[in-house]
Motif scaffolding. Sequence first.
Motif, mmCIF file in Angstrom:
data_model
loop_
_atom_site.group_PDB
_atom_site.id
_atom_site.type_symbol
_atom_site.label_atom_id
_atom_site.label_comp_id
_atom_site.label_asym_id
_atom_site.label_seq_id
_atom_site.Cartn_x
_atom_site.Cartn_y
_atom_site.Cartn_z
ATOM 1 N N VAL A 123 0.856 -1.177 0.000
ATOM 2 C CA VAL A 123 0.000 0.000 0.000
ATOM 3 C C VAL A 123 0.897 1.233 0.000
ATOM 4 C CG1 VAL A 123 -1.813 1.253 1.222
ATOM 5 C CG2 VAL A 123 -1.759 -1.251 1.298
ATOM 6 N N TYR A 124 0.665 2.121 -0.974
ATOM 7 C CA TYR A 124 1.430 3.359 -1.108
ATOM 8 C C TYR A 124 0.525 4.541 -0.803
ATOM 9 C CZ TYR A 124 5.051 0.720 -3.546
ATOM 10 O OH TYR A 124 6.043 -0.181 -3.868
ATOM 11 N N ASP A 125 1.060 5.521 -0.071
ATOM 12 C CA ASP A 125 0.273 6.722 0.241
ATOM 13 C C ASP A 125 0.151 7.607 -1.004
ATOM 14 O OD1 ASP A 125 2.656 8.176 0.019
ATOM 15 O OD2 ASP A 125 2.800 8.619 2.153
ATOM 16 N N PRO A 126 -0.602 8.700 -0.935
ATOM 17 C CA PRO A 126 -0.775 9.553 -2.117
ATOM 18 C C PRO A 126 0.537 10.122 -2.677
ATOM 19 C CG PRO A 126 -2.493 10.034 -0.524
ATOM 20 C CD PRO A 126 -1.534 9.099 0.147
ATOM 21 N N ASP A 127 1.593 10.179 -1.857
ATOM 22 C CA ASP A 127 2.906 10.643 -2.326
ATOM 23 C C ASP A 127 3.766 9.499 -2.852
ATOM 24 O OD1 ASP A 127 2.282 13.280 -1.587
ATOM 25 O OD2 ASP A 127 2.903 12.867 0.486
ATOM 26 N N MET A 128 3.178 8.312 -3.003
ATOM 27 C CA MET A 128 3.834 7.098 -3.500
ATOM 28 C C MET A 128 4.981 6.619 -2.606
ATOM 29 S SD MET A 128 2.029 5.841 -5.798
ATOM 30 C CE MET A 128 3.038 4.504 -6.397
ATOM 31 N N ARG A 129 4.765 6.729 -1.291
ATOM 32 C CA ARG A 129 5.676 6.131 -0.312
ATOM 33 C C ARG A 129 4.985 4.909 0.267
ATOM 34 N NH1 ARG A 129 6.692 11.826 1.258
ATOM 35 N NH2 ARG A 129 4.838 11.562 2.551
ATOM 36 N N ILE A 130 5.707 3.815 0.358
ATOM 37 C CA ILE A 130 5.107 2.587 0.872
ATOM 38 C C ILE A 130 4.796 2.755 2.362
ATOM 39 C CG2 ILE A 130 7.301 1.457 1.410
ATOM 40 C CD1 ILE A 130 5.996 -1.136 0.318
ATOM 41 N N VAL A 131 3.574 2.374 2.749
ATOM 42 C CA VAL A 131 3.159 2.527 4.148
ATOM 43 C C VAL A 131 2.879 1.175 4.814
ATOM 44 C CG1 VAL A 131 2.286 4.874 3.875
ATOM 45 C CG2 VAL A 131 0.742 2.940 3.501
ATOM 46 N N ALA A 132 2.591 0.141 4.042
ATOM 47 C CA ALA A 132 2.331 -1.186 4.607
ATOM 48 C C ALA A 132 2.493 -2.213 3.505
ATOM 49 C CB ALA A 132 0.920 -1.253 5.193
ATOM 50 N N GLN A 133 2.887 -3.424 3.906
ATOM 51 C CA GLN A 133 3.010 -4.480 2.908
ATOM 52 C C GLN A 133 3.029 -5.842 3.581
ATOM 53 O OE1 GLN A 133 5.783 -6.587 1.671
ATOM 54 N NE2 GLN A 133 7.099 -6.194 3.423
ATOM 55 N N THR A 134 2.572 -6.845 2.840
ATOM 56 C CA THR A 134 2.628 -8.239 3.263
ATOM 57 C C THR A 134 2.556 -9.113 2.013
ATOM 58 O OG1 THR A 134 1.756 -9.879 4.816
ATOM 59 C CG2 THR A 134 0.125 -8.575 3.596
ATOM 60 N N GLN A 135 2.650 -10.400 2.198
ATOM 61 C CA GLN A 135 2.588 -11.333 1.076
ATOM 62 C C GLN A 135 1.157 -11.837 0.885
ATOM 63 O OE1 GLN A 135 5.073 -12.922 -1.118
ATOM 64 N NE2 GLN A 135 5.921 -10.936 -0.592
ATOM 65 N N ALA A 136 0.771 -11.998 -0.372
ATOM 66 C CA ALA A 136 -0.484 -12.664 -0.720
ATOM 67 C C ALA A 136 -0.096 -14.044 -1.240
ATOM 68 C CB ALA A 136 -1.238 -11.869 -1.785
ATOM 69 N N MET A 137 -0.522 -15.077 -0.507
ATOM 70 C CA MET A 137 -0.112 -16.436 -0.851
ATOM 71 C C MET A 137 -1.332 -17.321 -1.035
ATOM 72 S SD MET A 137 3.042 -16.871 1.860
ATOM 73 C CE MET A 137 2.034 -16.522 3.282
ATOM 74 N N PRO A 138 -1.311 -18.211 -2.024
ATOM 75 C CA PRO A 138 -2.447 -19.117 -2.216
ATOM 76 C C PRO A 138 -2.612 -20.049 -1.023
ATOM 77 C CG PRO A 138 -0.731 -19.477 -3.881
ATOM 78 C CD PRO A 138 -0.253 -18.400 -2.985
ATOM 79 N N GLY A 139 -3.856 -20.208 -0.581
ATOM 80 C CA GLY A 139 -4.150 -21.134 0.510
ATOM 81 C C GLY A 139 -3.822 -20.608 1.897
ATOM 82 N N TYR A 140 -3.475 -19.338 2.023
ATOM 83 C CA TYR A 140 -3.123 -18.761 3.323
ATOM 84 C C TYR A 140 -3.622 -17.330 3.383
ATOM 85 C CZ TYR A 140 -0.416 -17.663 7.469
ATOM 86 O OH TYR A 140 -0.047 -17.302 8.727
ATOM 87 N N ILE A 141 -4.077 -16.907 4.556
ATOM 88 C CA ILE A 141 -4.539 -15.528 4.727
ATOM 89 C C ILE A 141 -3.601 -14.806 5.679
ATOM 90 C CG2 ILE A 141 -6.382 -14.043 5.592
ATOM 91 C CD1 ILE A 141 -8.374 -16.219 4.743
ATOM 92 N N ASN A 142 -2.908 -13.789 5.178
ATOM 93 C CA ASN A 142 -2.101 -12.919 6.024
ATOM 94 C C ASN A 142 -2.973 -11.769 6.495
ATOM 95 O OD1 ASN A 142 0.552 -13.915 6.322
ATOM 96 N ND2 ASN A 142 0.965 -13.432 4.177
ATOM 97 N N LYS A 143 -2.843 -11.414 7.760
ATOM 98 C CA LYS A 143 -3.593 -10.279 8.309
ATOM 99 C C LYS A 143 -2.620 -9.139 8.550
ATOM 100 C CE LYS A 143 -7.089 -13.132 10.468
ATOM 101 N NZ LYS A 143 -7.701 -13.555 11.731
ATOM 102 N N LEU A 144 -2.995 -7.981 8.064
ATOM 103 C CA LEU A 144 -2.160 -6.790 8.180
ATOM 104 C C LEU A 144 -3.045 -5.641 8.620
ATOM 105 C CD1 LEU A 144 0.520 -5.213 7.570
ATOM 106 C CD2 LEU A 144 -0.399 -4.879 5.271
ATOM 107 N N ARG A 145 -2.658 -4.974 9.700
ATOM 108 C CA ARG A 145 -3.420 -3.820 10.182
ATOM 109 C C ARG A 145 -2.677 -2.540 9.834
ATOM 110 N NH1 ARG A 145 -6.111 -4.966 16.085
ATOM 111 N NH2 ARG A 145 -7.455 -6.637 15.379
#
Length: 178
Positions: A123-145
């Motif tokens: 997730v990038y803010d309106p100034d295109m700086r990354i603010v949060a990230q995680t992996q999206a993997m098949p068969g698994y749910i990552n939770k990110l707040r």
Amino acid sequence: MIQELVWATSLTLMAVLALVFIWVAFKARIELPDYGPAIASAYQKRTWLFGLAMVILIWANYRTLSHLPYVSSSAAQGSAATVQPVEVVGNQWSWTITPSNLKAGQTAEFHVTSTDVNHGFAVYDPDMRIVAQTQAMPGYINKLRYTFTKPGTYRVLCLEYCGVAHHQMAADITVAAR
């Protein structure tokens, strides 16, 4: 649950390794030839600098590793009423984000998965700086707040090369003022 176990095991092993290292360092008293007081003073300073470096590194690890954005099971149970769940599914070469309209100041809990291959949910803010990230993997749910602090259009991009149209894998999250 598995993340807490891995986290606790990692911290325990780091602490044991540090204690063994310190024990070996203190037990390894080597008699040095008498090179004079200048050399003895330098060795004494080196010992104190090593101790100071260990304290700084332990403090830095505590400050950075204790504030990871990943959700523990105990934290997820305690404050469910104040968190907005957001379902995120990555598939070649698009994101499905439901809902994609959020409010500033409210914590969003992203449940991130994939239908095909690994994707990097960033997730990038309106100034295109990354603010949060995680992996999206098949068969698994990552939770990110993440709590969006200012309104605007946030961009979601894939950070994991996922095929020929990887560069087109983007979506928007609209964050409105309270």
